[in-house]
Scaffold this motif. Structure first.
Motif, PDB file in Angstrom:
ATOM      1  N   SER A   1      10.348   6.381 -10.111  1.00  0.00           N
ATOM      2  CA  SER A   1       9.273   6.193 -10.164  1.00  0.00           C
ATOM      3  C   SER A   1       9.202   4.416 -10.875  1.00  0.00           C
ATOM      4  O   SER A   1       8.556   3.342 -10.316  1.00  0.00           O
ATOM      5  CB  SER A   1       8.309   6.791 -11.238  1.00  0.00           C
ATOM      6  N   LEU A   2      10.420   4.367 -11.624  1.00  0.00           N
ATOM      7  CA  LEU A   2      10.363   2.816 -12.365  1.00  0.00           C
ATOM      8  C   LEU A   2      10.945   1.968 -11.018  1.00  0.00           C
ATOM      9  O   LEU A   2      10.292   0.880 -11.150  1.00  0.00           O
ATOM     10  CB  LEU A   2      11.651   2.938 -13.357  1.00  0.00           C
ATOM     11  N   ILE A   3      11.710   2.366 -10.315  1.00  0.00           N
ATOM     12  CA  ILE A   3      12.290   1.797  -9.203  1.00  0.00           C
ATOM     13  C   ILE A   3      11.036   1.221  -8.300  1.00  0.00           C
ATOM     14  O   ILE A   3      10.828  -0.072  -7.914  1.00  0.00           O
ATOM     15  CB  ILE A   3      13.482   2.083  -8.448  1.00  0.00           C
ATOM     16  N   PHE A   4      10.165   2.238  -7.671  1.00  0.00           N
ATOM     17  CA  PHE A   4       9.099   2.150  -6.996  1.00  0.00           C
ATOM     18  C   PHE A   4       8.018   1.059  -7.621  1.00  0.00           C
ATOM     19  O   PHE A   4       7.618   0.207  -6.858  1.00  0.00           O
ATOM     20  CB  PHE A   4       8.550   3.176  -6.519  1.00  0.00           C
ATOM     21  N   THR A   5       7.895   1.146  -8.734  1.00  0.00           N
ATOM     22  CA  THR A   5       6.905   0.370  -9.613  1.00  0.00           C
ATOM     23  C   THR A   5       7.308  -1.110  -9.646  1.00  0.00           C
ATOM     24  O   THR A   5       6.765  -1.892  -9.370  1.00  0.00           O
ATOM     25  CB  THR A   5       6.705   0.956 -11.157  1.00  0.00           C
TER      26      THR A   5
ATOM     27  N   ALA B   1       0.887  -1.227   0.094  1.00  0.00           N
ATOM     28  CA  ALA B   1      -0.037   0.107   0.117  1.00  0.00           C
ATOM     29  C   ALA B   1       1.043   1.188   0.085  1.00  0.00           C
ATOM     30  O   ALA B   1       0.466   2.051  -0.844  1.00  0.00           O
ATOM     31  CB  ALA B   1      -0.985  -0.015   1.333  1.00  0.00           C
ATOM     32  N   VAL B   2       1.988   1.219   0.732  1.00  0.00           N
ATOM     33  CA  VAL B   2       2.920   2.474   0.643  1.00  0.00           C
ATOM     34  C   VAL B   2       3.547   2.552  -0.423  1.00  0.00           C
ATOM     35  O   VAL B   2       3.661   3.737  -1.242  1.00  0.00           O
ATOM     36  CB  VAL B   2       4.007   2.251   1.767  1.00  0.00           C
ATOM     37  N   LEU B   3       3.895   1.635  -1.278  1.00  0.00           N
ATOM     38  CA  LEU B   3       4.475   1.661  -2.407  1.00  0.00           C
ATOM     39  C   LEU B   3       3.466   2.129  -3.572  1.00  0.00           C
ATOM     40  O   LEU B   3       3.795   3.074  -4.426  1.00  0.00           O
ATOM     41  CB  LEU B   3       5.030   0.340  -2.982  1.00  0.00           C
ATOM     42  N   VAL B   4       2.222   1.822  -3.656  1.00  0.00           N
ATOM     43  CA  VAL B   4       1.181   2.152  -4.389  1.00  0.00           C
ATOM     44  C   VAL B   4       0.992   3.721  -4.381  1.00  0.00           C
ATOM     45  O   VAL B   4       0.949   4.517  -5.015  1.00  0.00           O
ATOM     46  CB  VAL B   4      -0.053   1.573  -4.075  1.00  0.00           C
ATOM     47  N   GLY B   5       1.053   3.972  -2.744  1.00  0.00           N
ATOM     48  CA  GLY B   5       0.978   5.662  -2.548  1.00  0.00           C
ATOM     49  C   GLY B   5       2.011   6.589  -3.065  1.00  0.00           C
ATOM     50  O   GLY B   5       1.815   7.690  -3.522  1.00  0.00           O
ATOM     51  N   VAL B   6       3.259   5.864  -3.156  1.00  0.00           N
ATOM     52  CA  VAL B   6       4.451   6.580  -3.660  1.00  0.00           C
ATOM     53  C   VAL B   6       4.324   6.648  -5.033  1.00  0.00           C
ATOM     54  O   VAL B   6       4.571   7.578  -5.657  1.00  0.00           O
ATOM     55  CB  VAL B   6       5.873   5.732  -3.343  1.00  0.00           C
ATOM     56  N   MET B   7       3.940   5.798  -5.841  1.00  0.00           N
ATOM     57  CA  MET B   7       3.748   5.490  -7.252  1.00  0.00           C
ATOM     58  C   MET B   7       2.581   6.738  -7.490  1.00  0.00           C
ATOM     59  O   MET B   7       2.886   7.467  -8.552  1.00  0.00           O
ATOM     60  CB  MET B   7       3.388   4.015  -7.882  1.00  0.00           C
ATOM     61  N   ILE B   8       1.400   6.916  -6.797  1.00  0.00           N
ATOM     62  CA  ILE B   8       0.482   7.588  -7.169  1.00  0.00           C
ATOM     63  C   ILE B   8       1.071   8.899  -6.991  1.00  0.00           C
ATOM     64  O   ILE B   8       0.779   9.898  -7.870  1.00  0.00           O
ATOM     65  CB  ILE B   8      -0.832   7.449  -6.302  1.00  0.00           C
ATOM     66  N   ALA B   9       1.724   9.315  -6.038  1.00  0.00           N
ATOM     67  CA  ALA B   9       2.199  10.813  -5.495  1.00  0.00           C
ATOM     68  C   ALA B   9       3.250  11.046  -6.854  1.00  0.00           C
ATOM     69  O   ALA B   9       3.344  12.123  -7.359  1.00  0.00           O
ATOM     70  CB  ALA B   9       3.200  10.713  -4.229  1.00  0.00           C
ATOM     71  N   LEU B  10       4.170  10.151  -7.559  1.00  0.00           N
ATOM     72  CA  LEU B  10       5.059  10.327  -8.406  1.00  0.00           C
ATOM     73  C   LEU B  10       4.196  10.525  -9.732  1.00  0.00           C
ATOM     74  O   LEU B  10       4.497  11.442 -10.363  1.00  0.00           O
ATOM     75  CB  LEU B  10       5.908   9.428  -8.603  1.00  0.00           C
TER      76      LEU B  10
END
Length: 100
Positions: free
Chosen positions: A74-78, A27-36
């Motif tokens: 963003s690529l790394i978080f994805t 969920a945190v990773l999805v939040g970071v991806m959305i923010a980016l």
């Protein structure tokens, strides 16, 4: 009908109880991806509306490097988000197959 809901609810909570840390990380990773994903258009707008008309090449270089860095981040978080989702789903399938 009510019995089915209880069974499904118990099953979902049982899986979530076991894997809650991984689900939270996902969920945190999805939040970071959305923010980016929100930040990119704002940076591009700033780049087009402010930086390019000012003819400040130093500022332009900084913003271009920032956009490229955020894109790479963003690529790394994805990637890590996909890894967490897939491994958690695989573990949950194994748990379900052995306990269900």
């Amino acid at each position: 009908m009510e019995n089915e809901k209880k069974i499904v609810r118990r099953f979902v909570f049982k899986l979530f109880k076991v894997y809650w840390k991984r689900e939270l990380l996902a969920a945190v990773l999805v939040g970071v991806m959305i923010a980016l994903a929100v930040v990119f258009p704002l940076l591009i707008r700033l780049l087009i509306d402010v930086v390019i008309p000012s003819d400040n090449m130093d500022l332009l270089l900084k913003y271009v490097l920032l956009v490229v860095g955020l894109w790479f981040g963003s690529l790394i978080f994805t990637y890590f988000g996909e890894v967490v989702f897939e491994t958690t789903a695989s573990w949950q399938n194994r748990t379900c197959e052995s306990n269900c």
